[in-house]
Design a protein around this motif. Structure first.
Motif, PDB file in Angstrom:
ATOM      1  N   MET A   1     -71.046  36.764  21.739  1.00 20.12           N
ATOM      2  CA  MET A   1     -71.435  36.643  20.353  1.00 20.12           C
ATOM      3  C   MET A   1     -71.451  35.168  19.959  1.00 20.12           C
ATOM      4  SD  MET A   1     -69.843  38.440  16.972  1.00 20.12           S
ATOM      5  CE  MET A   1     -68.417  37.466  16.652  1.00 20.12           C
ATOM      6  N   LEU A   2     -72.523  34.733  19.302  1.00 17.48           N
ATOM      7  CA  LEU A   2     -72.661  33.354  18.861  1.00 17.48           C
ATOM      8  C   LEU A   2     -71.728  33.100  17.685  1.00 17.48           C
ATOM      9  CD1 LEU A   2     -74.288  30.745  19.332  1.00 17.48           C
ATOM     10  CD2 LEU A   2     -75.876  31.567  17.590  1.00 17.48           C
ATOM     11  N   ARG A   3     -70.976  32.009  17.751  1.00 15.89           N
ATOM     12  CA  ARG A   3     -70.043  31.646  16.684  1.00 15.89           C
ATOM     13  C   ARG A   3     -70.364  30.250  16.178  1.00 15.89           C
ATOM     14  NH1 ARG A   3     -64.221  34.094  18.328  1.00 15.89           N
ATOM     15  NH2 ARG A   3     -64.990  36.137  18.864  1.00 15.89           N
ATOM     16  N   THR A   4     -69.778  29.910  15.035  1.00 21.18           N
ATOM     17  CA  THR A   4     -69.947  28.573  14.478  1.00 21.18           C
ATOM     18  C   THR A   4     -68.571  27.995  14.178  1.00 21.18           C
ATOM     19  OG1 THR A   4     -70.135  29.426  12.224  1.00 21.18           O
ATOM     20  CG2 THR A   4     -72.196  29.092  13.441  1.00 21.18           C
ATOM     21  N   GLY A   5     -68.521  26.676  14.071  1.00 23.07           N
ATOM     22  CA  GLY A   5     -67.273  26.000  13.757  1.00 23.07           C
ATOM     23  C   GLY A   5     -67.492  24.511  13.612  1.00 23.07           C
ATOM     24  N   LYS A   6     -66.374  23.803  13.399  1.00 24.83           N
ATOM     25  CA  LYS A   6     -66.405  22.344  13.275  1.00 24.83           C
ATOM     26  C   LYS A   6     -65.620  21.734  14.418  1.00 24.83           C
ATOM     27  CE  LYS A   6     -66.946  21.319   8.427  1.00 24.83           C
ATOM     28  NZ  LYS A   6     -66.386  20.692   7.245  1.00 24.83           N
ATOM     29  N   ILE A   7     -66.117  20.609  14.886  1.00 24.75           N
ATOM     30  CA  ILE A   7     -65.396  19.899  15.936  1.00 24.75           C
ATOM     31  C   ILE A   7     -64.139  19.297  15.311  1.00 24.75           C
ATOM     32  CG2 ILE A   7     -65.460  17.976  17.564  1.00 24.75           C
ATOM     33  CD1 ILE A   7     -68.520  18.414  17.704  1.00 24.75           C
ATOM     34  N   GLN A   8     -62.996  19.662  15.868  1.00 25.26           N
ATOM     35  CA  GLN A   8     -61.735  19.104  15.394  1.00 25.26           C
ATOM     36  C   GLN A   8     -61.576  17.697  15.951  1.00 25.26           C
ATOM     37  OE1 GLN A   8     -58.152  20.821  17.030  1.00 25.26           O
ATOM     38  NE2 GLN A   8     -57.050  20.437  15.128  1.00 25.26           N
ATOM     39  N   ARG A   9     -61.791  17.561  17.245  1.00 20.96           N
ATOM     40  CA  ARG A   9     -61.796  16.258  17.904  1.00 20.96           C
ATOM     41  C   ARG A   9     -62.546  16.407  19.219  1.00 20.96           C
ATOM     42  NH1 ARG A   9     -56.221  17.756  18.421  1.00 20.96           N
ATOM     43  NH2 ARG A   9     -55.738  18.303  20.561  1.00 20.96           N
ATOM     44  N   PHE A  10     -63.124  15.287  19.674  1.00 25.60           N
ATOM     45  CA  PHE A  10     -63.808  15.269  20.961  1.00 25.60           C
ATOM     46  C   PHE A  10     -63.678  13.873  21.537  1.00 25.60           C
ATOM     47  CE2 PHE A  10     -67.582  14.644  23.655  1.00 25.60           C
ATOM     48  CZ  PHE A  10     -67.319  15.615  24.600  1.00 25.60           C
ATOM     49  N   ASP A  11     -63.121  13.775  22.720  1.00 30.21           N
ATOM     50  CA  ASP A  11     -62.946  12.502  23.414  1.00 30.21           C
ATOM     51  C   ASP A  11     -64.116  12.345  24.379  1.00 30.21           C
ATOM     52  OD1 ASP A  11     -62.236  10.490  25.302  1.00 30.21           O
ATOM     53  OD2 ASP A  11     -60.117  10.765  24.777  1.00 30.21           O
ATOM     54  N   GLU A  12     -65.053  11.495  24.015  1.00 25.52           N
ATOM     55  CA  GLU A  12     -66.261  11.322  24.820  1.00 25.52           C
ATOM     56  C   GLU A  12     -65.937  10.795  26.218  1.00 25.52           C
ATOM     57  OE1 GLU A  12     -70.435   8.808  24.638  1.00 25.52           O
ATOM     58  OE2 GLU A  12     -69.272   9.038  22.818  1.00 25.52           O
ATOM     59  N   THR A  13     -64.943   9.937  26.336  1.00 23.06           N
ATOM     60  CA  THR A  13     -64.571   9.360  27.626  1.00 23.06           C
ATOM     61  C   THR A  13     -63.983  10.411  28.553  1.00 23.06           C
ATOM     62  OG1 THR A  13     -64.101   7.267  26.521  1.00 23.06           O
ATOM     63  CG2 THR A  13     -63.223   7.544  28.736  1.00 23.06           C
ATOM     64  N   ARG A  14     -63.066  11.209  28.037  1.00 22.69           N
ATOM     65  CA  ARG A  14     -62.437  12.249  28.851  1.00 22.69           C
ATOM     66  C   ARG A  14     -63.315  13.491  28.975  1.00 22.69           C
ATOM     67  NH1 ARG A  14     -56.491  11.510  26.301  1.00 22.69           N
ATOM     68  NH2 ARG A  14     -55.899   9.713  27.552  1.00 22.69           N
ATOM     69  N   GLY A  15     -64.225  13.659  28.025  1.00 28.86           N
ATOM     70  CA  GLY A  15     -65.179  14.763  28.111  1.00 28.86           C
ATOM     71  C   GLY A  15     -64.687  16.100  27.608  1.00 28.86           C
ATOM     72  N   TYR A  16     -63.678  16.104  26.726  1.00 27.03           N
ATOM     73  CA  TYR A  16     -63.234  17.380  26.186  1.00 27.03           C
ATOM     74  C   TYR A  16     -62.717  17.225  24.765  1.00 27.03           C
ATOM     75  CZ  TYR A  16     -58.362  16.064  27.014  1.00 27.03           C
ATOM     76  OH  TYR A  16     -57.152  15.427  26.986  1.00 27.03           O
ATOM     77  N   GLY A  17     -62.572  18.367  24.095  1.00 26.55           N
ATOM     78  CA  GLY A  17     -62.063  18.382  22.733  1.00 26.55           C
ATOM     79  C   GLY A  17     -61.838  19.809  22.283  1.00 26.55           C
ATOM     80  N   PHE A  18     -61.792  20.009  20.952  1.00 25.96           N
ATOM     81  CA  PHE A  18     -61.521  21.329  20.402  1.00 25.96           C
ATOM     82  C   PHE A  18     -62.403  21.605  19.185  1.00 25.96           C
ATOM     83  CE2 PHE A  18     -57.822  20.117  22.762  1.00 25.96           C
ATOM     84  CZ  PHE A  18     -57.506  21.272  23.448  1.00 25.96           C
TER      85      PHE A  18
END
Length: 138
Positions: A1-18
């Motif tokens: 199922m497609l969901r929506t949300g807001k990026i809490q944080r994303f570390d471009e260098t490490r390549g991950y976030g929440f």
């Protein structure tokens, strides 16, 4: 199922976030390998849509795409009506640097899929046009 949300944080260098899902619940892990747009566009506070899978350590987002937010676009300015205040020199005259900064922000808001090279080409042409019409200084 497609969901929506807001990026809490994303570390471009490490390549991950929440991602914080709009419907509530636990934060969802996001990884750069699951991004459908350019990695640098994924910044805290941006709206995304995604699918949720169960990863080894809990919920994991997949097929993560930025959501256009047309309601947040700034109204267009009427350049024909005279100089505008993009960023000003000491004398109050609009500057090319100020225009480039505001234009970059406007382009990212209008179309988050533009690449850095595309934005640079558009900015250069618009600044050239604005100088030719006397809308900005230096």
């Amino acid at each position: 199922m497609l969901r929506t949300g807001k990026i809490q944080r994303f570390d471009e260098t490490r390549g991950y976030g929440f991602i914080i899902p709009n419907e509530g619940g636990d934060d969802v892990f996001m990884h750069a390998n699951d991004l459908l747009d350019e990695k640098y566009l994924y910044q805290a506070g941006r709206e995304v849509e995604f699918f949720v899978e169960m990863g080894d350590k809990g919920p994991k987002a997949s097929e993560i795409r930025l959501i256009h937010q047309s309601s947040q676009r700034r109204p267009a300015r009427d350049l024909a009506s005279g100089p505008v205040t993009y960023g000003t020199a000491g004398d109050g005259e609009p500057t090319a640097a100020g225009l480039r900064g505001e234009l970059t922000e406007a382009l990212l808001e209008a179309d988050g899929t533009l690449t850095a090279d595309q934005i640079k080409r558009v900015r250069a042409r618009v600044v050239e046009l604005a100088r030719a019409h006397g809308w900005i200084t230096a």
